[in-house]
Write an enzyme that holds these catalytic residues in place. Structure first.
Site, PDB file in Angstrom:
ATOM      1  N   GLY A   1       0.838  -1.074   0.188  1.00  0.00           N
ATOM      2  CA  GLY A   1      -0.116  -0.009   0.073  1.00  0.00           C
ATOM      3  C   GLY A   1       0.837   1.020  -0.040  1.00  0.00           C
TER       4      GLY A   1
ATOM      5  CD  GLN B   1       5.654  -6.650   0.206  1.00  0.00           C
ATOM      6  OE1 GLN B   1       6.281  -6.968  -0.940  1.00  0.00           O
ATOM      7  NE2 GLN B   1       4.489  -5.983  -0.244  1.00  0.00           N
TER       8      GLN B   1
HETATM    9  P1  GDP Z   1       5.090   2.530   1.533  1.00  0.00           P
HETATM   10  O1  GDP Z   1       4.284   1.384   1.699  1.00  0.00           O
HETATM   11  O2  GDP Z   1       6.549   2.585   1.984  1.00  0.00           O
HETATM   12  O3  GDP Z   1       4.843   3.275   0.186  1.00  0.00           O
HETATM   13  O4  GDP Z   1       4.445   3.650   2.776  1.00  0.00           O
HETATM   14  P2  GDP Z   1       3.089   3.889   3.243  1.00  0.00           P
HETATM   15  O5  GDP Z   1       2.330   4.613   2.161  1.00  0.00           O
HETATM   16  O6  GDP Z   1       2.381   2.637   3.494  1.00  0.00           O
HETATM   17  O7  GDP Z   1       3.104   4.431   4.725  1.00  0.00           O
HETATM   18  C1  GDP Z   1       3.809   5.652   4.890  1.00  0.00           C
HETATM   19  C2  GDP Z   1       3.027   6.821   5.318  1.00  0.00           C
HETATM   20  O8  GDP Z   1       3.617   8.022   5.794  1.00  0.00           O
HETATM   21  C3  GDP Z   1       1.834   7.497   4.274  1.00  0.00           C
HETATM   22  O9  GDP Z   1       0.633   7.496   5.112  1.00  0.00           O
HETATM   23  C4  GDP Z   1       2.526   8.449   3.846  1.00  0.00           C
HETATM   24  O10 GDP Z   1       1.600   9.595   3.364  1.00  0.00           O
HETATM   25  C5  GDP Z   1       3.189   8.963   5.089  1.00  0.00           C
HETATM   26  N1  GDP Z   1       4.597   9.687   5.088  1.00  0.00           N
HETATM   27  C6  GDP Z   1       5.382   9.523   3.921  1.00  0.00           C
HETATM   28  N2  GDP Z   1       6.451  10.435   4.060  1.00  0.00           N
HETATM   29  C7  GDP Z   1       6.067  10.963   5.271  1.00  0.00           C
HETATM   30  C8  GDP Z   1       7.079  12.178   5.883  1.00  0.00           C
HETATM   31  O11 GDP Z   1       7.957  12.530   5.521  1.00  0.00           O
HETATM   32  N3  GDP Z   1       6.107  12.742   6.900  1.00  0.00           N
HETATM   33  C9  GDP Z   1       4.971  12.311   7.363  1.00  0.00           C
HETATM   34  N4  GDP Z   1       4.637  12.971   8.445  1.00  0.00           N
HETATM   35  N5  GDP Z   1       4.224  11.351   6.819  1.00  0.00           N
HETATM   36  C10 GDP Z   1       4.870  10.721   5.644  1.00  0.00           C
HETATM   37  P1  IMO Z   2       4.307  -2.063   1.650  1.00  0.00           P
HETATM   38  O1  IMO Z   2       4.950  -2.048   0.272  1.00  0.00           O
HETATM   39  C1  IMO Z   2       4.038  -3.544   5.701  1.00  0.00           C
HETATM   40  C2  IMO Z   2       3.627  -8.042   6.098  1.00  0.00           C
HETATM   41  C3  IMO Z   2       2.550  -8.276   6.549  1.00  0.00           C
HETATM   42  C4  IMO Z   2       2.980  -9.484   7.206  1.00  0.00           C
HETATM   43  C5  IMO Z   2       4.021  -9.970   6.428  1.00  0.00           C
HETATM   44  C6  IMO Z   2       3.224 -11.405   5.402  1.00  0.00           C
HETATM   45  O2  IMO Z   2       3.134  -1.123   1.663  1.00  0.00           O
HETATM   46  O3  IMO Z   2       5.594  -1.507   2.382  1.00  0.00           O
HETATM   47  P2  IMO Z   2       1.892 -11.117   3.244  1.00  0.00           P
HETATM   48  O4  IMO Z   2       0.638 -10.559   3.164  1.00  0.00           O
HETATM   49  O5  IMO Z   2       2.731 -10.498   2.364  1.00  0.00           O
HETATM   50  O6  IMO Z   2       2.272 -12.589   3.071  1.00  0.00           O
HETATM   51  O7  IMO Z   2       2.355 -10.761   4.627  1.00  0.00           O
HETATM   52  O8  IMO Z   2       4.234  -8.929   5.607  1.00  0.00           O
HETATM   53  N1  IMO Z   2       3.586  -6.964   4.849  1.00  0.00           N
HETATM   54  C7  IMO Z   2       3.913  -5.713   4.880  1.00  0.00           C
HETATM   55  N2  IMO Z   2       4.229  -4.871   5.989  1.00  0.00           N
HETATM   56  N3  IMO Z   2       4.260  -3.009   4.180  1.00  0.00           N
HETATM   57  C8  IMO Z   2       3.883  -3.716   3.470  1.00  0.00           C
HETATM   58  O9  IMO Z   2       3.995  -3.389   2.091  1.00  0.00           O
HETATM   59  C9  IMO Z   2       3.692  -5.151   3.615  1.00  0.00           C
HETATM   60  N4  IMO Z   2       3.562  -6.103   2.740  1.00  0.00           N
HETATM   61  C10 IMO Z   2       3.309  -7.195   3.751  1.00  0.00           C
HETATM   62  O10 IMO Z   2       1.827  -7.189   7.556  1.00  0.00           O
HETATM   63  O11 IMO Z   2       3.426  -9.250   8.540  1.00  0.00           O
HETATM   64 MG    MG Z   3       2.436   0.928   2.608  1.00  0.00          MG
END
Ligand code: GDP
Ligand code: IMO
Ligand code: MG
Length: 438
Positions: free
Chosen positions: A41, A225
């Protein structure tokens, strides 16, 4: 030749990779997903509007950029076309610039049923998966019984292979896992119905990427991940089922390793993990009353630490440079991007875990064994907070001195230069130290 950059998570996922990829796309012609599936996500905030991408590369918000889904991805047609539909509803043209590998393994309803039924049955060994069928889909791929995207164009073959797989899995589901079997006809009809939508998106991805590079165009390879969730190098078995380290960009997209010119490891200024598994510097777990340190709850609250896919609360803790250094080494990282610095703004004091005590001895790197990692007691050093807002800061010199000192310490402990710093969720909240494309 074009230059290729790989962006990978250097912790347990959710480091902010999506935001960083979107930011770097300004200078790229294409963005490639090479592993994982819709367990990812990736959140983008652009002009006050939030978009969460699961399968579509995070470059899609730049209208001129091409997006590729490589063979290493496990692909749920339903998730993919729902996501395309959401982007189209928001006014974005997607299909003319999205290219998909026929070799990507499909996630079908029985993978999801198996994933969820296994998790429901497990007790101590529950992984805490996203329940999206990721593990079972990669199992089928390794076992050479997967149905792949290109198989939707051969109805007879699809039907025969699906029957064989369902014979096996429906037995497991109903007899062993106490779960409902999956309907064969419905699965077949639904999958084949996607053929018309898939057809115009099919491409030979390695050939496309090679042609782009030869034409001097730059590409981003977007990891999902994080390295500590890698199936070989993470805290096994509490991992995902794909390779999340930078090397996977080569196998999962079909480019040679010499074509990966710069590797960016992305890490939060603290640490989070969602799902089960060791986390030595953990302070807070909403589901565990023994883990409820105030600082951890503050990190969760200020950082809005809820899963973008499952909405589960994320576990939080201090930054662990011993785990980070190992992760950066596994990735041969060229540079580091520290995200969410602003989340630490209000803390009086900030801790860094720089190693562990394990059986009375000092250990400098996170052990790869999950059971040893779980026994690691964190060794901390304390840093004074800066107690002023860094939100939206865009220049290194504008950062408070204590924030700069904290970042310099991370850099020294991690052994990799910090090239980017993110100071907020919005696209332009970014400090550039050294541009990966320069
Ligand atoms: P990803 O899976 O590595 O793309 O990260 P996610 O989108 O799952 O989670 C990162 C969260 O942190 C999201 O809600 C972003 O909008 C937020 N985010 C990213 N960079 C920053 C930052 O520098 N500061 C803050 N406060 N939020 C951030
Ligand atoms: P992004 O790309 C954080 C975690 C799950 C679980 C383990 C195995 O957004 O960083 P799965 O469904 O892949 O078999 O779950 O991996 N996990 C993540 N944790 N960010 C993710 O993706 C993840 N994708 C899987 O929570 O612990
Ligand atoms: Mg994510």
């Amino acid at each position: 030749m074009g230059r290729n950059i790989v962006i990978v998570g250097a912790q347990w996922g959710d480091e902010g990779k999506g935001k960083v990829v979107d930011w770097l796309t300004e200078r790229a012609h294409g963005v490639v997903r090479f592993q994982g599936g819709h367990n990812a996500g990736h959140t983008l905030w652009i002009e006050g509007r939030k978009t969460i991408l699961r399968l579509i590369p995070s470059g899609i918000m730049h209208p001129q950029v091409k997006c590729y889904i490589g063979n290493g991805v496990v692909l749920s047609p339903e998730a993919l076309f729902n996501e395309i539909g959401e982007l189209e509803a928001a006014g974005l043209e997607v299909r003319s610039r999205l290219f998909i590998s026929g070799a990507a393994a499909l996630i079908l309803p029985y993978h999801i049923a198996l994933d969820q039924a296994r998790e429901a049955r497990a007790n101590n060994e529950r992984i805490g998966t996203t329940g999206r069928g990721i593990g079972p889909a990669y199992e089928d791929k390794a076992a050479r019984r997967a149905l792949r995207v290109q198989d939707v164009f051969d109805a007879a073959h699809f039907k025969a292979r699906l029957r064989e797989n369902l014979d096996f899995y429906n037995f497991i589901l109903s007899r062993y896992l106490n779960a409902a079997p999956v309907d064969e006809a419905r699965t077949l009809d639904a999958a084949l119905a996607y053929a018309d939508q898939f057809a115009p998106l099919m491409a030979n991805i390695p050939a496309c990427l090679d042609a782009e590079n030869r034409a001097g165009r730059h590409l981003l390879f977007e990891g999902a991940q994080g390295a500590l969730l890698d199936v070989d190098h993470g805290t096994y078995p509490f991992v995902t089922s794909s390779h999340c380290v930078a090397g996977a960009a080569a196998t999962g997209a079909g480019v040679g390793p010499r074509q990966l010119h710069y590797i960016l490891g992305v890490a939060k200024a603290y640490c989070t993990r969602v799902g089960s598994g060791p986390f030595p510097s953990e302070l807070y777990d909403a589901n565990n009353p023994a883990r409820c340190a105030q600082a951890g709850a503050a990190l969760a609250r200020t950082g809005h630490e809820f899963g973008s896919v499952t909405r589960r609360p994320r576990r939080t803790g201090w930054l662990d440079t011993a785990a980070l250094a190992r992760s950066l080494q596994l990735n041969s990282a060229s540079g580091l991007c520290i995200t969410k610095l602003d989340v630490l703004d209000a803390f009086d004091s900030i801790r860094l875990c720089t190693g562990y005590r394990l059986n009375g001895r000092r250990v400098d790197a996170l052990p790869s064994s999950a059971s040893l990692a779980a026994q690691c007691e964190p060794v901390y050093e304390d840093h004074p907070g800066w107690k002023t807002s860094t939100a939206g800061i865009r220049a290194w010199d504008d950062l408070p001195a204590n924030a700069r000192a904290y970042l310099r310490r991370i850099e020294a402990a991690a052994g990799v230069p910090i090239d980017l710093i993110s100071t907020g969720p919005q696209r332009d909240a970014m400090i550039l130290v050294r541009h990966p494309f320069d």
